[in-house]
Design a protein around this motif. Structure first.
Motif: not given
Length: 272
Positions: A27, A236-239, A241-242
């Motif tokens: 993140p 990297f806020p999408e991490m 979830r990923r």
């Protein structure tokens, strides 16, 4: 076949370390395939080397367990030596410097870092020689007090190294300092039922100590950033979830190792 299995066990250890590292760091830094693969490749190689040096056969549950733990310890040691003394990296993204520092202040001289790193490696090697000497001087089975005391050495190294790095920024935390030596000693006690080699037991206990503490810190408190990123922004806020599917892989490795440990401990007599 034995070497292939050793490579597989080493790869599991590498995936395990790479996963908890990625889970906490991604993140803030993003996901790097190269960084994730580094521990996997290194763990695979170390697994084979450890199996050859100690003549371990991963087809035996006991050997699989100690091989996993010892590989974990060696991989983490090499990674930390590289990050602390060899790698040049922008430290501004960290709250706690990852490169060698004295009282929280970075040592910018590469020569000084290399000299300090050489001293650190020399101390580690001296400890291995010392434990080897103790192992050869005393008959088996070793007294449990000796197994617990010597087997916790890796935990003490981790405790002092962590305090050296973290305390200038976070303050000295008594529980945190003594946690690793205690956990490593307890693992050494259990692993002594699986191997008579004191060096191997010490390495494996250190590896399982790291695996346990990092599992606890990473997956029981997923919203708490690692100390080095405390107070730093999430780029990297999408991490968030990923990274979730990796939990299944991580848990599966734990199940394999714990299953092997259960099989290995059944009916094994006390070492002393």
């Amino acid at each position: 076949m034995t070497l292939l299995l050793a490579a597989a066990v080493g790869m599991m250890a590498g995936v395990h370390t790479a996963t908890w590292g990625m889970y906490k760091d991604a993140p803030h830094e993003g996901f790097s395939r190269r960084k994730y693969a580094r521990s996997i490749v290194l763990g695979t190689v170390i697994g084979v080397v450890v199996a050859v040096v100690w003549r371990l056969d991963p087809r035996r549950a006991a050997d699989l367990v100690v091989l996993f733990g010892a590989t974990y310890a060696v991989e983490r040691a090499l990674a930390e030596i590289y990050k602390t003394f060899l790698r040049d990296e922008d430290q501004s993204k960290y709250f706690i410097p990852m490169q060698f520092a004295v009282f929280g202040k970075l040592v910018r001289s590469r020569g000084a870092r290399l000299l300090a790193g050489a001293g650190y490696v020399a101390v580690l090697l001296a400890m291995i020689v010392l434990v080897t000497g103790i192992d050869r001087a005393l008959p088996d089975p070793k007294p449990l007090w000796l197994v617990v005391g010597v087997g916790g050495l890796g935990g003490w190294i981790s405790a002092f190294g962590g305090a050296w790095k973290d305390a200038p920024k976070e303050g000295f935390q008594i529980f945190k300092f003594f946690r690793s030596p205690l956990i490593a000693s307890l693992f050494a006690l259990g692993l002594s039922y699986l191997s008579d080699d004191l060096v191997l037991v010490t390495l494996a206990a250190t590896g399982f100590c790291v695996a346990t503490t990092e599992t606890y810190k990473t997956f029981f408190f997923p919203s708490v950033p690692r100390g080095k990123f405390a107070g730093m922004p999430v780029h990297f806020p999408e991490m968030l979830r990923r990274r979730q599917p990796f939990i299944l892989l991580y848990a599966a490795i734990w199940l394999v190792v714990l299953g092997a440990l259960f099989v290995a401990l059944r009916g094994v007599p006390s070492p002393g």
